[in-house]
Motif scaffolding. Sequence first.
Motif, mmCIF file in Angstrom:
data_model
loop_
_atom_site.group_PDB
_atom_site.id
_atom_site.type_symbol
_atom_site.label_atom_id
_atom_site.label_comp_id
_atom_site.label_asym_id
_atom_site.label_seq_id
_atom_site.Cartn_x
_atom_site.Cartn_y
_atom_site.Cartn_z
ATOM 1 N N GLU A 1 -17.673 88.947 19.972
ATOM 2 C CA GLU A 1 -18.354 90.079 20.577
ATOM 3 C C GLU A 1 -18.644 89.781 22.035
ATOM 4 O O GLU A 1 -18.619 88.629 22.462
ATOM 5 C CB GLU A 1 -19.664 90.359 19.836
ATOM 6 C CG GLU A 1 -19.471 90.784 18.394
ATOM 7 C CD GLU A 1 -20.785 90.948 17.645
ATOM 8 O OE1 GLU A 1 -21.849 90.596 18.198
ATOM 9 O OE2 GLU A 1 -20.736 91.419 16.502
ATOM 10 N N VAL A 2 -18.947 90.831 22.765
ATOM 11 C CA VAL A 2 -19.345 90.685 24.163
ATOM 12 C C VAL A 2 -20.551 89.742 24.229
ATOM 13 O O VAL A 2 -21.468 89.846 23.420
ATOM 14 C CB VAL A 2 -19.690 92.069 24.768
ATOM 15 C CG1 VAL A 2 -20.334 91.930 26.131
ATOM 16 C CG2 VAL A 2 -18.437 92.929 24.840
ATOM 17 N N GLY A 3 -20.495 88.795 25.166
ATOM 18 C CA GLY A 3 -21.569 87.817 25.321
ATOM 19 C C GLY A 3 -21.277 86.498 24.636
ATOM 20 O O GLY A 3 -21.895 85.482 24.952
ATOM 21 N N ASP A 4 -20.322 86.481 23.686
ATOM 22 C CA ASP A 4 -19.950 85.229 23.011
ATOM 23 C C ASP A 4 -19.197 84.319 23.968
ATOM 24 O O ASP A 4 -18.529 84.789 24.892
ATOM 25 C CB ASP A 4 -19.045 85.498 21.801
ATOM 26 C CG ASP A 4 -19.779 86.121 20.627
ATOM 27 O OD1 ASP A 4 -21.030 86.162 20.656
ATOM 28 O OD2 ASP A 4 -19.099 86.571 19.688
ATOM 29 N N LYS A 5 -19.273 83.031 23.727
ATOM 30 C CA LYS A 5 -18.478 82.054 24.462
ATOM 31 C C LYS A 5 -17.021 82.239 24.015
ATOM 32 O O LYS A 5 -16.744 82.316 22.822
ATOM 33 C CB LYS A 5 -18.974 80.642 24.114
ATOM 34 C CG LYS A 5 -18.354 79.558 24.922
ATOM 35 C CD LYS A 5 -19.240 79.265 26.117
ATOM 36 C CE LYS A 5 -18.675 78.105 26.899
ATOM 37 N NZ LYS A 5 -18.352 78.472 28.263
ATOM 38 N N ALA A 6 -16.110 82.325 24.971
ATOM 39 C CA ALA A 6 -14.688 82.501 24.632
ATOM 40 C C ALA A 6 -14.153 81.193 24.053
ATOM 41 O O ALA A 6 -14.334 80.129 24.654
ATOM 42 C CB ALA A 6 -13.896 82.893 25.872
ATOM 43 N N PRO A 7 -13.511 81.237 22.871
ATOM 44 C CA PRO A 7 -12.968 80.013 22.282
ATOM 45 C C PRO A 7 -11.921 79.370 23.205
ATOM 46 O O PRO A 7 -11.052 80.059 23.737
ATOM 47 C CB PRO A 7 -12.311 80.493 20.987
ATOM 48 C CG PRO A 7 -12.945 81.806 20.684
ATOM 49 C CD PRO A 7 -13.296 82.401 22.015
ATOM 50 N N ASP A 8 -12.041 78.066 23.392
ATOM 51 C CA ASP A 8 -11.091 77.349 24.242
ATOM 52 C C ASP A 8 -9.780 77.164 23.478
ATOM 53 O O ASP A 8 -9.757 77.136 22.248
ATOM 54 C CB ASP A 8 -11.663 75.983 24.640
ATOM 55 C CG ASP A 8 -10.945 75.381 25.839
ATOM 56 O OD1 ASP A 8 -10.192 76.113 26.523
ATOM 57 O OD2 ASP A 8 -11.127 74.177 26.093
ATOM 58 N N PHE A 9 -8.701 77.048 24.199
ATOM 59 C CA PHE A 9 -7.380 76.810 23.618
ATOM 60 C C PHE A 9 -6.483 76.225 24.690
ATOM 61 O O PHE A 9 -6.804 76.276 25.881
ATOM 62 C CB PHE A 9 -6.767 78.107 23.069
ATOM 63 C CG PHE A 9 -6.527 79.156 24.116
ATOM 64 C CD1 PHE A 9 -5.344 79.177 24.849
ATOM 65 C CD2 PHE A 9 -7.483 80.129 24.383
ATOM 66 C CE1 PHE A 9 -5.123 80.146 25.826
ATOM 67 C CE2 PHE A 9 -7.279 81.093 25.351
ATOM 68 C CZ PHE A 9 -6.103 81.094 26.078
ATOM 69 N N ALA A 10 -5.373 75.677 24.253
ATOM 70 C CA ALA A 10 -4.342 75.193 25.181
ATOM 71 C C ALA A 10 -2.997 75.663 24.650
ATOM 72 O O ALA A 10 -2.668 75.434 23.488
ATOM 73 C CB ALA A 10 -4.376 73.677 25.283
ATOM 74 N N LEU A 11 -2.245 76.357 25.495
ATOM 75 C CA LEU A 11 -0.906 76.816 25.136
ATOM 76 C C LEU A 11 0.029 76.519 26.303
ATOM 77 O O LEU A 11 -0.395 76.507 27.456
ATOM 78 C CB LEU A 11 -0.897 78.323 24.860
ATOM 79 C CG LEU A 11 -1.626 78.814 23.614
ATOM 80 C CD1 LEU A 11 -1.668 80.337 23.589
ATOM 81 C CD2 LEU A 11 -0.973 78.284 22.344
#
Length: 182
Positions: free
Chosen positions: A44-54
């Motif tokens: 949801e808005v305000g959540d920390k964006a999950p980190d990833f590596a691609l």
Amino acid sequence: MNEKKNKKKQNRLIMRSAILLVLIAAIGYTIYNSATADDVTVLEVGDKAPDFALADLEGNDHKLSDYKGQGVFLNFWGTWCKPCAKEMPAMDRQFDVYKDQGVQVLAVNIAQSDFEVQSFSDQYGLSFPIVIDKTKSVMTAYNIRPLPTTVLINPEGEIERIVTGEMTEEDIKGFMEEIKPE
């Protein structure tokens, strides 16, 4: 004659039992699937964006956390998606305007071949980084359903807005303005 009747009854009983077992297994699978589907966290808005590596088409890794301090226009798309193809040139034009103002575009293709993605990128002359989510793990982490979906991430790494469906160039410009560092 009696043996034939008994054999038919036995075959019918085996067939009915097999059908019943298949139905029970299907119902069990459906119940299990429904129960575990709730385990996926809806962002949801305000959540920390999950980190990833691609990796991009040149083999360079792009890690979301490397863009901290910048706005990230995270676009999930596919080459077969008509709205995606319509908005890509506008995204590229706006990327040219905003990249020096601290807004990055990261286009996440959903599990297509390098060849398909490279051909698409070449056809539209795209200059922003394109990465491929070959295992759909990022798509799952972000709970992406329809394509295109764009997740706007502010310089603090939080989700500012989630946009589903095709965007106009004006929309894209406004969204980039929204996540631009101050």
